[in-house]
Design an enzyme around this catalytic site. Sequence first.
Site, short mmCIF file in Angstrom:
data_model
loop_
_atom_site.label_atom_id
_atom_site.label_comp_id
_atom_site.label_asym_id
_atom_site.label_seq_id
_atom_site.Cartn_x
_atom_site.Cartn_y
_atom_site.Cartn_z
N CYS A 2 30.15 59.36 -16.41
CA CYS A 2 30.70 60.71 -16.54
C CYS A 2 30.51 61.19 -17.98
O CYS A 2 30.62 60.41 -18.91
CB CYS A 2 32.18 60.82 -16.20
SG CYS A 2 32.61 60.33 -14.54
N ARG A 27 24.73 60.29 -17.71
CA ARG A 27 25.95 59.51 -17.53
C ARG A 27 26.56 59.68 -16.14
O ARG A 27 27.49 58.96 -15.78
CB ARG A 27 27.00 59.94 -18.58
CG ARG A 27 26.55 59.71 -20.00
CD ARG A 27 27.60 60.22 -20.95
NE ARG A 27 28.80 59.43 -20.86
CZ ARG A 27 29.10 58.41 -21.64
NH1 ARG A 27 28.26 58.06 -22.60
NH2 ARG A 27 30.21 57.74 -21.50
N TRP A 74 30.37 61.08 -12.34
CA TRP A 74 29.93 59.93 -11.52
C TRP A 74 31.19 59.52 -10.76
O TRP A 74 32.16 59.04 -11.35
CB TRP A 74 29.43 58.82 -12.43
CG TRP A 74 28.90 57.64 -11.68
CD1 TRP A 74 27.66 57.51 -11.12
CD2 TRP A 74 29.57 56.39 -11.42
NE1 TRP A 74 27.53 56.28 -10.52
CE2 TRP A 74 28.69 55.57 -10.69
CE3 TRP A 74 30.83 55.89 -11.73
CZ2 TRP A 74 29.02 54.29 -10.27
CZ3 TRP A 74 31.17 54.62 -11.31
CH2 TRP A 74 30.27 53.83 -10.59
N ASN A 100 37.17 60.84 -18.14
CA ASN A 100 36.31 59.70 -17.79
C ASN A 100 37.20 58.48 -17.69
O ASN A 100 38.14 58.33 -18.48
CB ASN A 100 35.29 59.40 -18.89
CG ASN A 100 34.23 60.46 -18.98
OD1 ASN A 100 34.15 61.33 -18.14
ND2 ASN A 100 33.42 60.36 -20.02
N GLY A 101 36.86 57.56 -16.80
CA GLY A 101 37.65 56.33 -16.68
C GLY A 101 38.44 56.32 -15.39
O GLY A 101 38.24 57.16 -14.50
N GLU A 487 14.65 40.73 -13.55
CA GLU A 487 14.63 42.08 -14.12
C GLU A 487 13.62 42.96 -13.37
O GLU A 487 13.89 44.14 -13.11
CB GLU A 487 14.32 41.99 -15.62
CG GLU A 487 14.15 43.30 -16.35
CD GLU A 487 15.36 44.23 -16.28
OE1 GLU A 487 16.44 43.81 -15.83
OE2 GLU A 487 15.20 45.40 -16.65
N LYS A 491 14.73 46.34 -11.54
CA LYS A 491 14.16 47.65 -11.88
C LYS A 491 13.62 48.33 -10.63
O LYS A 491 13.85 49.50 -10.40
CB LYS A 491 13.03 47.42 -12.89
CG LYS A 491 12.83 48.48 -13.91
CD LYS A 491 13.73 48.46 -15.11
CE LYS A 491 15.16 48.16 -14.87
NZ LYS A 491 15.95 47.96 -16.06
N GLU A 494 16.56 49.46 -8.17
CA GLU A 494 17.47 50.51 -8.61
C GLU A 494 16.83 51.89 -8.63
O GLU A 494 17.53 52.89 -8.47
CB GLU A 494 18.13 50.20 -9.96
CG GLU A 494 17.23 50.25 -11.14
CD GLU A 494 17.95 49.92 -12.45
OE1 GLU A 494 19.14 50.17 -12.56
OE2 GLU A 494 17.28 49.41 -13.36
N HIS A 510 12.93 26.73 -0.96
CA HIS A 510 14.29 26.34 -0.55
C HIS A 510 14.99 27.47 0.22
O HIS A 510 16.21 27.47 0.32
CB HIS A 510 15.12 25.96 -1.79
CG HIS A 510 14.54 24.78 -2.51
ND1 HIS A 510 14.56 23.50 -2.00
CD2 HIS A 510 13.88 24.69 -3.69
CE1 HIS A 510 13.96 22.68 -2.84
NE2 HIS A 510 13.53 23.38 -3.88
N LYS A 609 24.29 55.80 -16.35
CA LYS A 609 24.12 55.01 -17.56
C LYS A 609 25.51 54.71 -18.12
O LYS A 609 26.40 55.56 -18.03
CB LYS A 609 23.33 55.88 -18.57
CG LYS A 609 22.77 55.12 -19.73
CD LYS A 609 21.40 54.62 -19.41
CE LYS A 609 20.77 53.91 -20.57
NZ LYS A 609 19.76 52.95 -20.09
#
Length: 614
Positions: A2, A27, A74, A100-101, A487, A491, A494, A510, A609
């Site tokens: 946010c 954000r 967000w 935010n939060g 990674e 990437k 996402e 396995h 982000k």
Amino acid sequence: MCGIVGYLGKGIAQDSLIDGLRRLEYRGYDSAGVAFHEGNAFSMTRETGRVKNLANLVKRKSSKSSLGIAHTRWATHGSVTVSNTHPHVSHDGKFVMVHNGVIENFGTFKRFLTNKGIKFSSETDSEVLCNLIAYHYSELPDGDDRFVDAIRQALPKCRGAYGVAVLCLDYPDTMIGARRGSPLVVGLGDDANFIASDASAFVGRAKEAVFLNDGELAILNGSDFRITNLEGQEAQAVALPVDQISEEVELGDFDSYMEKEIYEQPTALKNTLRGRFGDDGTTSKLGGLEGHDEVLRDLDRIIFVACGTARHACMVGEYLIERLARVPVEVEHASEFRYRNSPKAGKSLVIAVSQSGETLDTLEAVRESKTKGLLTLGITNVVGSSLARETDGGVYQRVGPEIGVASTKAFSSQVCLCAMLGLALGRMRDLSPMDGQSIVEALNQLPGLVAQVLQQGEQIRELAIKYSKAEHLLFLGRQSLYPVALEGALKLKEISYAHAEGYPAAELKHGPIALINPECPSVFIVEGSDLSAKTIANMQEVKARNGPVLAIAPHSVEIPEEAADDVFLLPDSHEVVRPILANLPLQLFAYHFARLRGLDVDKPRNLAKSVTVE
Ligand code: F6R
């Protein structure tokens, strides 16, 4: 997570707020809204979707107000609807707030306020907090401090995290911000002052930035401002120049921040490395670690705490540091470390790694470590971030703002710093000057090698075209290339929403080998060591089951024709820089793969982000 921006000045707030929201959109981009103080009421405009949707509506209304707050969301509490979009206004229309939060105990307040007859129009914890402030205001006598006192009474009752900007109808010249857990910064300009969740919101409009600490309030009044704690005592305001973050946030000729940031890596790494080697050319010199020599020399254990991509960088760091310095290293999910009672063994050092320096899980892991009396160091990209301020020492990544939600250049510089740390620790122990020198040389050559790999971008695009129909992919590598496989998979999933998994190459047999079929490609990242023969054998196991194989391998490793359908060649390099080089084609692969699906790589669904909630 946010974005907040508030404007109080001599001009018209509208353009600065919309511009600020655009810069903060990385954000969160579920919905956005703005509220202006119009003298006798607040005018609100809120819209779901991107900031551009809001901007069109705001432009039509054309407010002349010089006081306003705005938010890009967000979603945490409540779905993506206009009524859940910030700003939220109190039932009596006196207060408007962006937040935010997460307020964990908002349910208690909601019941209390509902019993007082207050009706809510959203499902959010934020609307409840706004009404809690209004309630305290209604209980206080008139006076200059009534607005700030209402906030000072409401906030200490909240559990959880907040960064807020609040306006009160009775105070047409005041804006108040407060933080606990979610970042907040005041921007100071000639004609206007700002409150924002990060300084990029007022780049070009403010000259100085003052970062708030947890538990602090910023009271902006006319052209004055002061910082206090919740009890009303004045706090120190340290102003930093804003121009350092300037145009780096502009997109330039690139289509997306992700692409821009991938191609910025040669320069970014030069900045990470600059001036950080000892004069004798055999070790690294990290200023932020100065003063901790004794502890570093004597360490029994390093614990890395981080999330997501930053954690993958730490996992590479684990291999590098153990190899160079022979210090045991553990890598923890920051969110798990905090709640796990990890035994206190010997002399441990906690290193928290976070691009934003604001990831709440990582910050809480640091706070928990400090409670246990452990030395904490931070590796972060954002100057003045909470991580930078709360750790005992640390190192800045210096790669410039990373706006793309998918982290790219930050990963490379975090790995680079882990290698430099391994080198410094190694040279304090038994790493020879000659080995030290060859690592310094390898690191100095890194930016050039990165540029060389990125020049092969077109080949990666063609490979992405070939494999872009796949819905399931495996990424496999050994040793320090195993986290690179993780990674690469992260990437891809996402930003393209294809399903991808990373494994150590030998783990394939396995379990994951059951997934292999002609529709499930495997991307193997091959080392340039004796182990490459074993990885090639794993590739052959996949080929024997009709699975397509794409190999990323150093030039000097011969990949038999029957072992891979496609091979992308990397320059031969020292093992300490190989994980960074091997990751570059995976970044580009994910980027092109997602673009070919018509997706917005900078704003992947459901993500944002800087995750400042637990
Ligand atoms: C993935 C990604 C995230 C972040 C994670 C930690 O591309 O960007 O996984 O790496 O949220 O963020 P920071 O490094 O800001 O703590």
